[in-house]
Write an enzyme that holds these catalytic residues in place. Structure first.
Site, PDB file in Angstrom:
ATOM      1  N   GLY A  86     -22.055 -24.465 -25.150  1.00  0.00           N
ATOM      2  CA  GLY A  86     -21.046 -23.424 -24.980  1.00  0.00           C
ATOM      3  C   GLY A  86     -19.701 -23.814 -25.568  1.00  0.00           C
ATOM      4  O   GLY A  86     -18.796 -22.996 -25.713  1.00  0.00           O
ATOM      5  N   ARG A  87     -19.573 -25.093 -25.873  1.00  0.00           N
ATOM      6  CA  ARG A  87     -18.298 -25.550 -26.452  1.00  0.00           C
ATOM      7  C   ARG A  87     -18.533 -26.751 -27.352  1.00  0.00           C
ATOM      8  O   ARG A  87     -17.644 -27.560 -27.566  1.00  0.00           O
ATOM      9  CB  ARG A  87     -17.330 -25.913 -25.353  1.00  0.00           C
ATOM     10  CG  ARG A  87     -17.933 -26.923 -24.399  1.00  0.00           C
ATOM     11  CD  ARG A  87     -16.908 -27.473 -23.526  1.00  0.00           C
ATOM     12  NE  ARG A  87     -17.552 -28.294 -22.521  1.00  0.00           N
ATOM     13  CZ  ARG A  87     -16.935 -29.202 -21.833  1.00  0.00           C
ATOM     14  NH1 ARG A  87     -15.658 -29.408 -22.038  1.00  0.00           N
ATOM     15  NH2 ARG A  87     -17.562 -29.891 -20.935  1.00  0.00           N
ATOM     16  N   ASP A 119     -14.217 -20.805 -22.387  1.00  0.00           N
ATOM     17  CA  ASP A 119     -13.325 -20.679 -23.545  1.00  0.00           C
ATOM     18  C   ASP A 119     -13.737 -21.589 -24.709  1.00  0.00           C
ATOM     19  O   ASP A 119     -13.088 -21.605 -25.752  1.00  0.00           O
ATOM     20  CB  ASP A 119     -11.869 -20.992 -23.131  1.00  0.00           C
ATOM     21  CG  ASP A 119     -11.711 -22.411 -22.587  1.00  0.00           C
ATOM     22  OD1 ASP A 119     -12.708 -23.170 -22.572  1.00  0.00           O
ATOM     23  OD2 ASP A 119     -10.581 -22.759 -22.178  1.00  0.00           O
ATOM     24  N   ARG A 170     -18.822 -36.743 -30.898  1.00  0.00           N
ATOM     25  CA  ARG A 170     -19.764 -37.596 -30.189  1.00  0.00           C
ATOM     26  C   ARG A 170     -20.968 -37.870 -31.079  1.00  0.00           C
ATOM     27  O   ARG A 170     -21.392 -36.995 -31.841  1.00  0.00           O
ATOM     28  CB  ARG A 170     -20.130 -36.812 -28.938  1.00  0.00           C
ATOM     29  CG  ARG A 170     -21.258 -37.259 -28.149  1.00  0.00           C
ATOM     30  CD  ARG A 170     -21.140 -36.641 -26.782  1.00  0.00           C
ATOM     31  NE  ARG A 170     -21.955 -35.422 -26.683  1.00  0.00           N
ATOM     32  CZ  ARG A 170     -22.161 -34.790 -25.530  1.00  0.00           C
ATOM     33  NH1 ARG A 170     -21.593 -35.207 -24.422  1.00  0.00           N
ATOM     34  NH2 ARG A 170     -22.916 -33.723 -25.496  1.00  0.00           N
ATOM     35  N   ARG A 177     -32.397 -32.451 -24.748  1.00  0.00           N
ATOM     36  CA  ARG A 177     -32.378 -32.711 -23.307  1.00  0.00           C
ATOM     37  C   ARG A 177     -33.678 -32.224 -22.683  1.00  0.00           C
ATOM     38  O   ARG A 177     -34.402 -31.432 -23.310  1.00  0.00           O
ATOM     39  CB  ARG A 177     -31.212 -31.924 -22.675  1.00  0.00           C
ATOM     40  CG  ARG A 177     -29.889 -32.163 -23.369  1.00  0.00           C
ATOM     41  CD  ARG A 177     -29.092 -30.872 -23.512  1.00  0.00           C
ATOM     42  NE  ARG A 177     -27.921 -31.067 -24.368  1.00  0.00           N
ATOM     43  CZ  ARG A 177     -26.743 -31.505 -23.946  1.00  0.00           C
ATOM     44  NH1 ARG A 177     -26.553 -31.745 -22.671  1.00  0.00           N
ATOM     45  NH2 ARG A 177     -25.753 -31.682 -24.795  1.00  0.00           N
ATOM     46  N   ASP A 246     -30.189 -30.522 -17.775  1.00  0.00           N
ATOM     47  CA  ASP A 246     -29.551 -30.311 -19.084  1.00  0.00           C
ATOM     48  C   ASP A 246     -28.673 -31.499 -19.476  1.00  0.00           C
ATOM     49  O   ASP A 246     -28.220 -31.568 -20.621  1.00  0.00           O
ATOM     50  CB  ASP A 246     -28.720 -29.014 -19.094  1.00  0.00           C
ATOM     51  CG  ASP A 246     -27.753 -28.942 -17.932  1.00  0.00           C
ATOM     52  OD1 ASP A 246     -28.205 -28.969 -16.775  1.00  0.00           O
ATOM     53  OD2 ASP A 246     -26.536 -28.864 -18.173  1.00  0.00           O
ATOM     54  N   ASN A 247     -28.446 -32.412 -18.553  1.00  0.00           N
ATOM     55  CA  ASN A 247     -27.687 -33.623 -18.879  1.00  0.00           C
ATOM     56  C   ASN A 247     -28.601 -34.842 -18.910  1.00  0.00           C
ATOM     57  O   ASN A 247     -28.136 -35.972 -18.761  1.00  0.00           O
ATOM     58  CB  ASN A 247     -26.555 -33.841 -17.866  1.00  0.00           C
ATOM     59  CG  ASN A 247     -25.501 -32.740 -17.958  1.00  0.00           C
ATOM     60  OD1 ASN A 247     -25.347 -32.122 -18.998  1.00  0.00           O
ATOM     61  ND2 ASN A 247     -24.800 -32.508 -16.870  1.00  0.00           N
ATOM     62  N   ASP A 256     -23.223 -36.665 -21.476  1.00  0.00           N
ATOM     63  CA  ASP A 256     -22.385 -35.726 -20.726  1.00  0.00           C
ATOM     64  C   ASP A 256     -21.646 -36.394 -19.570  1.00  0.00           C
ATOM     65  O   ASP A 256     -21.967 -36.213 -18.395  1.00  0.00           O
ATOM     66  CB  ASP A 256     -23.186 -34.511 -20.247  1.00  0.00           C
ATOM     67  CG  ASP A 256     -23.371 -33.506 -21.372  1.00  0.00           C
ATOM     68  OD1 ASP A 256     -23.056 -33.844 -22.531  1.00  0.00           O
ATOM     69  OD2 ASP A 256     -23.829 -32.376 -21.110  1.00  0.00           O
TER      70      ASP A 256
HETATM   71  P1  AMP Z   1     -21.450 -29.472 -18.554  1.00  0.00           P
HETATM   72  O1  AMP Z   1     -21.104 -29.362 -17.124  1.00  0.00           O
HETATM   73  O2  AMP Z   1     -20.282 -29.915 -19.391  1.00  0.00           O
HETATM   74  O3  AMP Z   1     -22.676 -30.305 -18.779  1.00  0.00           O
HETATM   75  O4  AMP Z   1     -21.749 -28.010 -19.061  1.00  0.00           O
HETATM   76  C1  AMP Z   1     -22.682 -27.132 -18.472  1.00  0.00           C
HETATM   77  C2  AMP Z   1     -22.778 -25.890 -19.313  1.00  0.00           C
HETATM   78  O5  AMP Z   1     -21.529 -25.194 -19.314  1.00  0.00           O
HETATM   79  C3  AMP Z   1     -23.111 -26.135 -20.772  1.00  0.00           C
HETATM   80  O6  AMP Z   1     -23.909 -25.068 -21.216  1.00  0.00           O
HETATM   81  C4  AMP Z   1     -21.760 -26.125 -21.432  1.00  0.00           C
HETATM   82  O7  AMP Z   1     -21.829 -25.805 -22.811  1.00  0.00           O
HETATM   83  C5  AMP Z   1     -21.058 -25.025 -20.646  1.00  0.00           C
HETATM   84  N1  AMP Z   1     -19.591 -25.185 -20.682  1.00  0.00           N
HETATM   85  C6  AMP Z   1     -18.871 -26.127 -20.041  1.00  0.00           C
HETATM   86  N2  AMP Z   1     -17.556 -25.962 -20.287  1.00  0.00           N
HETATM   87  C7  AMP Z   1     -17.437 -24.907 -21.104  1.00  0.00           C
HETATM   88  C8  AMP Z   1     -16.332 -24.239 -21.717  1.00  0.00           C
HETATM   89  N3  AMP Z   1     -15.084 -24.648 -21.535  1.00  0.00           N
HETATM   90  N4  AMP Z   1     -16.614 -23.167 -22.491  1.00  0.00           N
HETATM   91  C9  AMP Z   1     -17.866 -22.754 -22.667  1.00  0.00           C
HETATM   92  N5  AMP Z   1     -18.940 -23.324 -22.131  1.00  0.00           N
HETATM   93  C10 AMP Z   1     -18.746 -24.393 -21.358  1.00  0.00           C
HETATM   94 MG    MG Z   2     -23.914 -30.888 -20.007  1.00  0.00          MG
END
Ligand code: AMP
Ligand code: MG
Length: 492
Positions: A86-87, A119, A170, A177, A246-247, A256
């Site tokens: 997502g980012r 975002d 990174r 995953r 997913d991590n 992550d």
């Molecule tokens: P994470 O907790 O970082 O492993 O992210 C979990 C999910 O949320 C993943 O699909 C990320 O891509 C999405 N995600 C986390 N932060 C953001 C952000 N600021 N904008 C869009 N997607 C996000």
């Molecule tokens: Mg993640």
């Protein structure tokens, strides 16, 4: 120059989507990992301004073809069929100097088709935290993604409040995953699933291709790597904090870094993450959770396996059960090293168990305890009559009598183990410096005010984690009561 390849793009499209980064206002380079860049075959270092353009996504490095990867995942036990980058954006793969294919990914580079409500950005704090902790893990030999670059965007990111934004670049063996397999499996897209599994076998576990059932062999190989990984985490007091599927990397790397933390006072129940209300990812739950994640992985692979019905479920279940013995074997080896005992010593397990009780009851800092024990071992092997290190060790506990009794038993076992031969392995199992939570917090606070000097000082220290100099020991000191960090935040 990095030479990008795009093998992942040969996989069917639901697994990835082409997507461009969103430019940022004013990129400026915070850090660039020259040693890692050299390993990736970058011969000459472009100037800082160029690196800032490339690794903010403003102007991509030549040959990059950015894509967002799809994945699903169990988050805190609940299945979410679509998460995805997502980012983050995969720029491509680079075959490194050792011939290993590595992903290069931007994180915080703007919205993608998988952004949902987010975002697509990352605040500075989590970027610096991931940089520090992942580079520390690499320095102590724990499998991990690496940090290649950190770039400030010159734009605010609004979370609880407005914070400076940043992009992390990174490098990973891959970003595939358990959740990537779940993404294909939940769509019942067997073509994508098979292509993904074959890609992972060819890329990470080529020997599995020759097995009677390559997909069972894949499950076994991933189980092995996860068991080793989590045992290494535990030996350092590392709490990942968000062990969602997913991590969980199928290449067996730590990936992550969110609200992760190294525990200070030893406590098996320890949780730092503010979002882990149910304490699902507490320190001592980590092996069980990894095994649970592997069971989810196994479920995705069942349709590909040779046998059918109960037979295949039984085979896969046996492999997942095998996690426990593989984890224990690695843990025994690590514990023997941490205690300066011979790898085959049958005293390591009971001694470690007893020491954990001492550390817990005596409120002992885990890293400081093993560092002091290593120094005491050195003192013992030097055979001097004065023993300041023994006193230093006893000063770490609120229950010195208990620890003294434990030390007597340990010394017995040590003598039988010819400790002087084991000092080197013991030192390498017991880092002096870890990225302590309060130090990371200090670094982030200073950087938020525009001062990056503390970040660079801490980075230098945690990437030389066995340095015994006084300067290293200053950064190594456990938090005082008022410095203690009680909670960590995802900050995403
Ligand atoms: P994470 O907790 O970082 O492993 O992210 C979990 C999910 O949320 C993943 O699909 C990320 O891509 C999405 N995600 C986390 N932060 C953001 C952000 N600021 N904008 C869009 N997607 C996000
Ligand atoms: Mg993640």
């Amino acid at each position: 120059m990095l030479t990008f390849e795009h093998q992942f793009a040969t996989l069917p499209e639901p697994l990835w989507v082409a997507c461009q980064p969103t430019p940022v206002a004013q990129p400026s380079l915070i850090a660039f990992n020259d040693a890692l860049a050299a390993q990736l075959g970058m011969q000459t270092r472009p100037d800082d301004a160029t690196l800032a353009q490339w690794f903010s996504g403003n102007q991509l490095p030549p040959g990059a073809e950015p894509k967002a990867l799809g994945y699903a995942g169990h988050q805190f036990g609940n299945f979410v069929p679509q998460l995805g980058d997502g980012r983050a954006l995969l720029l491509g793969e680079v075959v490194d100097q050792q011939g290993i294919r590595r992903d290069v990914q931007l994180k915080g580079s703007g919205r993608t088709p998988f952004s949902r409500g987010g975002d697509g950005r990352s605040p500075l704090g989590p970027v610096l935290r991931e940089y520090l902790v992942s580079e520390f893990m690499a320095a102590v030999g724990v499998p991990t993604t690496r940090a290649l670059a950190a770039v400030a965007t010159g734009e605010p990111v609004v979370r609880q409040m407005a914070e400076p934004g940043a992009v992390l670049t990174r490098v990973a063996s891959s970003h595939i995953r358990v959740g990537t397999f779940q993404f294909a499996a939940v769509r019942r897209d067997e073509e994508a699933l098979k292509a993904l599994a074959d890609h992972v076998i060819a890329r990470h576990y080529p020997e599995a291709a020759n097995a009677e059932d390559p997909y069972l062999a894949l499950l076994e190989a991933v189980t092995e790597r996860q068991a080793v990984l989590v045992a290494r985490w535990m030996s350092l007091g590392f709490i990942h904090g968000v062990m969602n599927t997913d991590n969980c990397s199928v290449a067996g790397e730590t990936i992550d870094y969110g609200p992760c933390a190294f525990m200070e006072q030893f406590d098996p129940e320890k949780v730092y993450s503010s979002i882990d209300q149910g304490r699902r990812y507490a320190f001592s739950n980590q092996p069980g959770i990894a095994q649970w994640n592997l069971a989810r992985f196994a479920e995705t692979l069942l349709p590909l396996m040779r046998e059918e019905g109960d037979a295949v479920v039984e085979q896969a279940t046996d492999i997942i059960r095998g996690f426990t013995s593989r984890f224990s074997a690695e843990q025994r080896r690590l514990h023997a090293n941490k205690l300066g005992l011979a790898p085959e010593s049958d005293r390591a397990a009971p001694l470690m168990e007893a020491l954990e009780i001492q550390m817990h009851q005596g409120r002992m800092d885990m890293t400081a305890t093993f560092d002091a024990l290593t120094r005491y071992t050195k003192e013992l092997s030097a055979d001097t009559s004065v023993q300041p290190q023994k006193d230093a060790l006893l000063a770490l506990t609120t229950q010195p009598d208990g620890l003294a009794a434990w030390l007597a038993e340990w010394e017995n076992a040590q003598q039988a183990s010819q400790q002087s031969k084991r000092l080197e392995a013991m030192r390498r199992a017991n880092p002096v410096v870890i990225p302590r939570n309060h130090r990371i917090q200090e670094v982030i606070e200073a950087a938020t005010e525009g001062n990056f000097a503390p970040f660079h000082t801490l980075l230098a220290a945690v990437t030389q984690p066995f340095d015994e100099s006084e300067e290293a020991r200053r950064l190594a000191a456990p938090a005082t009561e008022s410095e203690q960090v009680l909670r960590t935040f995802c900050g995403t």
